[in-house]
Write a protein that holds these residues in place. Structure first.
Motif, PDB file in Angstrom:
ATOM      1  N   LYS A  25       0.837  -1.185   0.000  1.00  0.00           N
ATOM      2  CA  LYS A  25       0.000   0.000   0.000  1.00  0.00           C
ATOM      3  C   LYS A  25       0.879   1.245   0.000  1.00  0.00           C
ATOM      4  O   LYS A  25       1.900   1.310   0.664  1.00  0.00           O
ATOM      5  N   ASP A  31      -6.990   3.202   4.611  1.00  0.00           N
ATOM      6  CA  ASP A  31      -7.883   2.105   4.264  1.00  0.00           C
ATOM      7  C   ASP A  31      -9.315   2.618   4.251  1.00  0.00           C
ATOM      8  O   ASP A  31      -9.681   3.514   5.013  1.00  0.00           O
ATOM      9  N   SER A  37      -6.565  -3.073   7.470  1.00  0.00           N
ATOM     10  CA  SER A  37      -5.349  -3.346   6.717  1.00  0.00           C
ATOM     11  C   SER A  37      -4.860  -4.750   7.037  1.00  0.00           C
ATOM     12  O   SER A  37      -4.911  -5.203   8.170  1.00  0.00           O
ATOM     13  N   GLN A  39      -1.781  -5.689   6.647  1.00  0.00           N
ATOM     14  CA  GLN A  39      -0.327  -5.594   6.678  1.00  0.00           C
ATOM     15  C   GLN A  39       0.218  -6.101   8.004  1.00  0.00           C
ATOM     16  O   GLN A  39      -0.393  -6.922   8.667  1.00  0.00           O
TER      17      GLN A  39
END
Length: 188
Positions: A25, A31, A37, A39
């Motif tokens: 991203k 978001d 997210s 991640q």
């Protein structure tokens, strides 16, 4: 054999079996709401801190619910008038002769408003509460008026088709024959 099969696969088929890696991203683009997210755990900690700051949505008050229900009831009440232009165009285009299509149009032009008028209370019972009963009476009257306009469109159509007895010749069976005051005799 499998090595030969993988070499013989086209590149698009290999792309389906082995999708490309997820792109990271870009920084600065948050978001969307409701999509956390996926991640690293450090990103989820930031997200949890944001979520704890937002307050849960409060329940609407009864006055706000009555206002919302009244708005929705007006949408239902004005619904029949929104379909009238298309119905009118279809009736105009179907012509004034007695054919199956024009007869079906006239049938539907009478059936829908009559059923709507008969089902007025059922159409608005989900919006009606004790506190908005007086305002709902206005909405119901507007709904019946809109259905009456739709019914008038059906009457316009059957008048155009010549099915309404509006002329003197339509009532000749009930008229008595006139008595002649004089008689004329032709001369030779």
């Amino acid at each position: 054999m499998s090595a030969v099969a993988t070499n013989s696969l086209p590149t698009w088929a290999e792309g389906l079996q082995n999708p490309p890696a997820h792109k990271s991203k870009q920084a600065g683009i948050p978001d969307p709401p409701g999509y956390p997210s996926s991640q690293s755990p450090s990103g989820s900690k930031k997200k949890d801190a944001k979520d704890s700051k937002t307050a849960p949505r409060k329940a609407p008050t009864p006055e706000e619910m009555d206002t919302l229900k009244l708005k929705k009831a007006w949408e239902v009440a004005l619904g029949p008038i929104k379909s009238l232009p298309m119905t009118g165009i279809m009736m105009y285009m179907s012509g004034n002769s007695l054919q199956i299509f024009s007869i079906m149009m006239v049938f539907m032009a009478f059936k829908n408003p009559i059923m709507g008028i008969l089902g007025t209370n059922q159409a608005f019972e989900r919006f009606e509460t004790e506190s908005n009963r007086a305002k709902m009476l206005q909405v119901k009257l507007a709904y019946v008026a809109m259905q009456a306009v739709a019914l008038a469109l059906g009457i316009w159509k059957i008048n155009g088709m010549g099915l309404l007895p509006t002329t003197r010749s339509d009532w000749l069976a009930w008229e008595s024959q006139r008595e002649a005051v004089e008689h004329a005799v032709s001369a030779l």
